[in-house]
Design a protein around this motif. Structure first.
Motif, PDB file in Angstrom:
ATOM      1  N   CYS A 175       0.813  -1.226   0.000  1.00 46.45           N
ATOM      2  CA  CYS A 175       0.000   0.000   0.000  1.00 46.45           C
ATOM      3  C   CYS A 175       0.843   1.271   0.000  1.00 46.45           C
ATOM      4  O   CYS A 175       0.309   2.362   0.191  1.00 46.45           O
ATOM      5  N   HIS A 176       2.154   1.138  -0.253  1.00 50.19           N
ATOM      6  CA  HIS A 176       2.937   2.370  -0.451  1.00 50.19           C
ATOM      7  C   HIS A 176       4.034   2.126  -1.483  1.00 50.19           C
ATOM      8  O   HIS A 176       5.068   1.521  -1.195  1.00 50.19           O
ATOM      9  N   PHE A 177       3.800   2.643  -2.664  1.00 46.75           N
ATOM     10  CA  PHE A 177       4.748   2.421  -3.760  1.00 46.75           C
ATOM     11  C   PHE A 177       4.772   3.650  -4.667  1.00 46.75           C
ATOM     12  O   PHE A 177       3.858   4.476  -4.644  1.00 46.75           O
ATOM     13  N   HIS A 178       5.832   3.751  -5.472  1.00 46.28           N
ATOM     14  CA  HIS A 178       5.949   4.826  -6.472  1.00 46.28           C
ATOM     15  C   HIS A 178       6.204   4.182  -7.826  1.00 46.28           C
ATOM     16  O   HIS A 178       7.357   3.999  -8.228  1.00 46.28           O
ATOM     17  N   MET A 179       5.125   3.831  -8.518  1.00 44.37           N
ATOM     18  CA  MET A 179       5.274   3.113  -9.777  1.00 44.37           C
ATOM     19  C   MET A 179       5.797   4.008 -10.896  1.00 44.37           C
ATOM     20  O   MET A 179       6.402   3.530 -11.853  1.00 44.37           O
ATOM     21  N   MET A 232      -1.038  10.490   3.036  1.00 43.22           N
ATOM     22  CA  MET A 232      -0.066  11.570   3.012  1.00 43.22           C
ATOM     23  C   MET A 232       1.317  11.085   3.405  1.00 43.22           C
ATOM     24  O   MET A 232       1.460  10.405   4.422  1.00 43.22           O
ATOM     25  N   HIS A 233       2.328  11.411   2.594  1.00 47.09           N
ATOM     26  CA  HIS A 233       3.707  11.276   3.058  1.00 47.09           C
ATOM     27  C   HIS A 233       3.822  12.230   4.235  1.00 47.09           C
ATOM     28  O   HIS A 233       3.640  13.437   4.067  1.00 47.09           O
ATOM     29  N   CYS A 234       4.098  11.723   5.402  1.00 49.83           N
ATOM     30  CA  CYS A 234       3.992  12.576   6.583  1.00 49.83           C
ATOM     31  C   CYS A 234       5.234  12.423   7.449  1.00 49.83           C
ATOM     32  O   CYS A 234       5.537  11.323   7.919  1.00 49.83           O
ATOM     33  N   SER A 266       1.737   7.966   5.874  1.00 45.60           N
ATOM     34  CA  SER A 266       2.820   7.142   5.350  1.00 45.60           C
ATOM     35  C   SER A 266       4.167   7.622   5.878  1.00 45.60           C
ATOM     36  O   SER A 266       4.384   8.827   6.037  1.00 45.60           O
ATOM     37  N   HIS A 267       5.040   6.711   6.121  1.00 49.22           N
ATOM     38  CA  HIS A 267       6.413   6.916   6.623  1.00 49.22           C
ATOM     39  C   HIS A 267       6.411   7.215   8.129  1.00 49.22           C
ATOM     40  O   HIS A 267       6.835   6.406   8.920  1.00 49.22           O
ATOM     41  N   LEU A 268       5.975   8.422   8.534  1.00 49.86           N
ATOM     42  CA  LEU A 268       5.931   8.804   9.956  1.00 49.86           C
ATOM     43  C   LEU A 268       7.290   8.608  10.621  1.00 49.86           C
ATOM     44  O   LEU A 268       7.377   8.256  11.804  1.00 49.86           O
ATOM     45  N   GLN A 308       6.793  -1.062   0.235  1.00 49.88           N
ATOM     46  CA  GLN A 308       8.179  -1.058  -0.264  1.00 49.88           C
ATOM     47  C   GLN A 308       8.676   0.348  -0.543  1.00 49.88           C
ATOM     48  O   GLN A 308       9.854   0.606  -0.468  1.00 49.88           O
ATOM     49  N   ASP A 309       7.758   1.254  -0.938  1.00 48.84           N
ATOM     50  CA  ASP A 309       8.108   2.620  -1.306  1.00 48.84           C
ATOM     51  C   ASP A 309       8.821   2.645  -2.662  1.00 48.84           C
ATOM     52  O   ASP A 309       8.341   3.253  -3.601  1.00 48.84           O
ATOM     53  N   SER A 310       9.977   1.982  -2.735  1.00 44.24           N
ATOM     54  CA  SER A 310      10.823   2.106  -3.923  1.00 44.24           C
ATOM     55  C   SER A 310      11.331   0.747  -4.360  1.00 44.24           C
ATOM     56  O   SER A 310      11.708  -0.066  -3.515  1.00 44.24           O
TER      57      SER A 310
HETATM   58 FE   FE2 Z   1       6.923   7.300  -0.606  1.00 41.75          FE
END
Ligand code: FE2
Length: 428
Positions: free
Chosen positions: A55-59, A208-210, A240-242, A307-309
């Protein structure tokens, strides 16, 4: 029946269970189903799970590692600089080609639902246009949910506000943000308020990237939780991230976590990416930058790992296997208790499915006929081994298969092969 998977171990601990699928839906889940099917899979002793979810990726940025050069400092900021250099040169076809290649990897890993952030601060909205097309192209095998993500700042970028609206009008599903990257803390707060108001007005979810920073004073998650409660957006808002929570004072966190729980904030940590990116200004000891997963889980928040990246300007590693994120979380967060490791498996399956609001997810009768047979016996072993996906099933059809991984041994008086799975029992 179209498909029966026989003798499975389930993530909830049941074993010897058959799962039957008919017309794309799960029709029966019980021991010894007494009927036949067009195809049967022997899963005796194997863990069968609903598909993995990231649920957190940058395709839009994936598989770009090395273009136009590598991120040698390893920092988040060099990643953002590299991405800014790349953006004007990314053609529609290149966005699509990379995204589809990555989706192939995902299917091979049993990863059948992905929430991808999409940069909306490119004047042409090229990434958004391409990924809306990809979402349509892969819909038969991947649930792709898109987040309008103003990478250069919702207020800081001169086109941030206008383009985010345009992206939502194009059919992007979720509202994103990056308050810690706005020009000032006050503008970050303002961005959170305006984006929450927009979500309420449009009836959309927020992710939100937070506070993806080591600065303990980056406290936008507090505003995000408070606005969620004020506007009645409970359960629809993800932080997201936190990462800054890792560095915050314990007393402050003792007030913050209950506020997040009251708002039912969906927590998304990115253990592999943040272990690489954070703590870069530290000498020793070095902070890890993963949010307080153990404490957030203990407070009852729905925590997921993304995974994010994968091979992009921020991170040259990752493989499309969300179990790598779970494995890293165990190490980075000291989550090595048996139940904690099991919780980490759920952080890449049903927890993110809930965050994304995937309908029909699960292994109950009536759910979508989607599942993965793993070369492991239980969730803890899956986190340990990050095992081969033997069969990946979507709507009752096998869409990917992989032979079991074994090592052939040549040892006197020993078994001929090993699967790296514990076979031994205590001596009688
Ligand atoms: Fe991200």
């Amino acid at each position: 029946m179209d498909l029966i998977v026989r003798g499975a171990n389930l993530p909830d601990g049941r074993s010897g269970i058959d799962i039957a699928i008919k017309s794309g839906k799960i029709a029966a889940v019980e021991a010894n189903i007494d009927t036949s099917a067009a195809r049967e899979i022997d899963a005796i002793g194997r863990l069968v799970t609903p598909p993995f979810v990231d649920c957190h990726f940058h395709m839009d940025a994936t598989l770009l590692c090395g273009y136009p050069r590598y991120n040698e400092s390893g920092t988040l900021l060099e990643g953002i600089e590299l991405w800014a250099e790349l953006k004007p040169n990314l053609s529609h076809d290149w966005y699509i080609e990379r995204a589809l290649e990555y989706c192939d990897w995902a299917v091979g890993r049993g990863l059948l639902a992905i929430r991808s952030h999409v940069d909306t601060t490119d004047p042409s909205l090229g990434a958004a246009r391409a990924l809306v097309e990809v979402r349509e192209q892969v819909k038969d095998y991947i649930d792709l949910q898109l987040v309008a993500f103003p990478q250069d700042g919702y207020l800081r970028s001169p086109i941030g506000v206008e383009n985010l609206d345009k992206a939502l009008d194009m059919g992007i599903d979720v509202i994103g943000g990056i308050p810690h990257f706005e020009s000032t803390n006050a503008e970050g707060t303002e961005a959170v308020r305006r984006l929450c108001a927009l979500a309420a007005e449009r009836g959309l979810m927020i992710d939100m990237h937070c506070d993806e920073t080591d600065d303990p004073n980056s406290r936008h998650i507090e505003t995000l939780a408070a606005e969620t409660i004020r506007l009645g957006l409970h359960g629809r808002v993800a932080g997201s991230h936190l990462s800054s929570m890792h560095s915050m004072d314990n007393y402050y966190v003792s007030k913050l976590i209950p506020l997040m729980a009251e708002a039912d904030i969906q927590v998304i940590a990115n253990p592999t990416a943040n272990m690489l990116l954070m703590g870069r200004h530290d000498t020793y000891p070095k902070r890890r930058g993963m949010t307080r997963v153990k404490e957030l889980m203990a407070a009852g928040l729905n925590v997921s790992f993304g995974q994010d990246s994968v091979m992009d300007p921020w991170c040259s590693l990752n493989t499309g296997d969300v179990l790598d994120a779970a494995h890293m979380a165990v190490h980075a967060g000291h989550l090595s208790g048996h139940n904690q490791m099991s919780a980490c498996f759920h952080a890449v399956t049903d927890n993110p499915a809930r965050t994304m609001g995937i309908e029909g997810y699960g292994l109950e009768v009536g759910c979508n006929g989607d599942l993965v047979v793993l070369q492991a016996s239980d969730p803890v072993e899956a986190v340990r081994l990050r095992p081969t996906r033997l069969h990946v099933v979507r709507r009752g059809k096998v869409i990917a298969e992989c032979p079991a991984q074994t090592a052939t041994l040549d040892l006197p008086g020993r078994p001929k092969t090993t699967e790296f799975i514990r076979q031994t029992k205590p001596p009688a």
